[in-house]
Design an enzyme around this catalytic site. Structure first.
Site, short mmCIF file in Angstrom:
data_model
loop_
_atom_site.label_atom_id
_atom_site.label_comp_id
_atom_site.label_asym_id
_atom_site.label_seq_id
_atom_site.Cartn_x
_atom_site.Cartn_y
_atom_site.Cartn_z
N LYS A 1 -5.95 -14.89 -1.52
CA LYS A 1 -5.19 -14.91 -2.80
C LYS A 1 -5.94 -15.78 -3.82
O LYS A 1 -7.16 -15.84 -3.76
CB LYS A 1 -3.76 -15.37 -2.54
CG LYS A 1 -3.09 -14.52 -1.44
CD LYS A 1 -1.61 -14.71 -1.35
CE LYS A 1 -1.06 -13.82 -0.24
NZ LYS A 1 0.39 -13.88 -0.11
N GLU B 1 2.37 -8.72 -4.50
CA GLU B 1 2.23 -9.60 -5.67
C GLU B 1 1.71 -8.81 -6.87
O GLU B 1 2.08 -9.09 -8.01
CB GLU B 1 1.32 -10.79 -5.31
CG GLU B 1 2.05 -11.79 -4.41
CD GLU B 1 1.18 -12.49 -3.40
OE1 GLU B 1 -0.06 -12.51 -3.54
OE2 GLU B 1 1.75 -13.04 -2.42
N ASN C 1 -6.26 -12.80 3.56
CA ASN C 1 -6.15 -12.64 2.11
C ASN C 1 -6.04 -14.03 1.50
O ASN C 1 -5.01 -14.68 1.62
CB ASN C 1 -4.91 -11.79 1.79
CG ASN C 1 -4.66 -11.67 0.30
OD1 ASN C 1 -5.49 -12.12 -0.51
ND2 ASN C 1 -3.54 -11.08 -0.07
N HIS D 1 -0.89 -4.73 -3.14
CA HIS D 1 -0.22 -5.92 -2.60
C HIS D 1 1.08 -6.16 -3.38
O HIS D 1 1.14 -5.91 -4.58
CB HIS D 1 -1.14 -7.14 -2.71
CG HIS D 1 -0.64 -8.30 -1.92
ND1 HIS D 1 0.36 -9.12 -2.37
CD2 HIS D 1 -0.96 -8.73 -0.68
CE1 HIS D 1 0.63 -10.04 -1.44
NE2 HIS D 1 -0.17 -9.83 -0.40
N SER E 1 3.87 -14.34 6.60
CA SER E 1 4.04 -15.57 7.39
C SER E 1 3.53 -15.45 8.82
O SER E 1 4.08 -16.08 9.73
CB SER E 1 5.49 -16.04 7.35
OG SER E 1 5.88 -16.36 6.02
N GLU F 1 3.90 -5.26 4.79
CA GLU F 1 4.18 -6.64 4.42
C GLU F 1 5.57 -6.71 3.81
O GLU F 1 5.73 -6.47 2.60
CB GLU F 1 3.15 -7.15 3.40
CG GLU F 1 1.74 -7.18 3.90
CD GLU F 1 0.91 -8.23 3.17
OE1 GLU F 1 0.29 -9.05 3.85
OE2 GLU F 1 0.90 -8.25 1.93
N GLY G 1 4.77 -15.69 2.41
CA GLY G 1 4.72 -17.07 1.92
C GLY G 1 6.03 -17.82 2.06
O GLY G 1 6.20 -18.89 1.48
P1 13P Z 1 1.43 -15.29 4.00
O1 13P Z 1 0.71 -15.15 5.32
O2 13P Z 1 1.06 -16.55 3.26
O3 13P Z 1 2.90 -15.09 4.15
O4 13P Z 1 0.90 -14.10 3.06
C1 13P Z 1 0.90 -12.81 3.56
C2 13P Z 1 0.22 -11.94 2.59
O5 13P Z 1 0.73 -11.67 1.52
C3 13P Z 1 -1.10 -11.41 2.95
O6 13P Z 1 -1.50 -10.43 2.07
#
Ligand code: 13P
Length: 253
Positions: A12, A98, A10, A96, A214, A168, A174
């Site tokens: 982002k 976010e 992803n 997601h 992560s 997740e 992150g």
């Molecule tokens: P990270 O791998 O940067 O923690 O992000 C995970 C994520 O949100 C994938 O959708």
């Protein structure tokens, strides 16, 4: 039960068009001979079309990072399933954390998107996960089970077969903090039980449930070796071709 490993990046809100083409070209070079796993990248909307040109007839498939459930109309800023399909998307990330926390997407909205995606022939990668506060309160299972039930609400078993679930934990995204392989596996097992209660044992055993938060080239092997973890949804480490390729080529025990 052997479920095929599913590794998705992803990206982002990262990469201009040129950067996206370079990243996916570098990645392709490193993983072009991998045939035993599903490899997916989810670039931004603006780069999907050109990334698709690089990926045509390769072993890397394309996902979008979101969509809207209506097919067209006055929905400024939104993207439809047909638009995604027209640029080669087979998958779409939905729900997601976010989008849930920053853009206030609700379970009901996400469920409408899941249905619209499947009806259009796209496979949703449905994200669920608890916040740190919820984990500390000891309600992780309640949260993920509730999000699972609401995400699948109204889907027949035949439709639901198209969904890939991504667990997740929000506190791991992150942050550099990963769920331990055992903790993540336990949650995946709970989710599988929830799926069994909604559909059937066979359905639950065949559903791909991937982990995100992560995951990187150093911890991927341990996570991906767990019996209920069928792959990864990777953010930061998917932005570096070498790191993402290393995760794809994880060392199976
Ligand atoms: P990270 O791998 O940067 O923690 O992000 C995970 C994520 O949100 C994938 O959708």
């Amino acid at each position: 039960m052997s479920r095929r490993k599913f590794i998705a990046g992803n990206w982002k809100m990262n990469n201009t068009n040129e950067e996206a083409i370079k990243l996916v070209s570098d990645l392709l070079e490193k993983v072009k001979n991998v045939t035993d796993k599903d490899i997916i990248v989810a670039p931004t909307f603006t780069t999907l079309s050109d990334v698709n040109k690089v990926l045509k007839s390769t072993n890397i498939k394309l996902a979008a990072q979101n969509m809207y459930f209506a097919s067209s109309g006055a929905f400024t800023g939104q993207i439809s399933t047909d638009m995604l399909k027209s640029v080669g998307c087979e998958y779409v990330i939905l729900g997601h954390s976010e989008c849930r926390t920053i853009f206030l997407e609700t379970d009901e909205l996400i469920n409408k998107k899941v249905k619209a995606a499947i009806e259009a022939g796209l496979k949703p990668i449905l994200c669920i996960g608890e916040t740190l506060e919820e984990r500390e309160k000891g309600i992780t299972n309640d949260i993920v089970n509730n999000q699972t039930k609401k995400g699948y609400d109204g889907l027949s078993e035949e439709m639901a077969k198209n969904v890939i679930l991504a667990y997740e934990p929000v506190w791991a995204i992150g942050t550099g903090k990963t769920a331990t392989p055992q903790d993540a596996d336990t949650v995946h097992k709970t989710i599988r039980q929830t799926l069994e209660s909604i559909y059937s044992k066979n359905f639950a055993e065949n559903t791909i449930i991937i982990y995100g938060g992560s995951m990187n080239e150093n911890n991927a092997d341990d996570l991906l070796n767990m019996p209920n973890i069928d792959g990864g949804l990777i953010g930061g480490a998917a932005l570096v071709a070498e790191k993402f390729a290393r995760i794809i080529n994880y060392i199976a025990k």
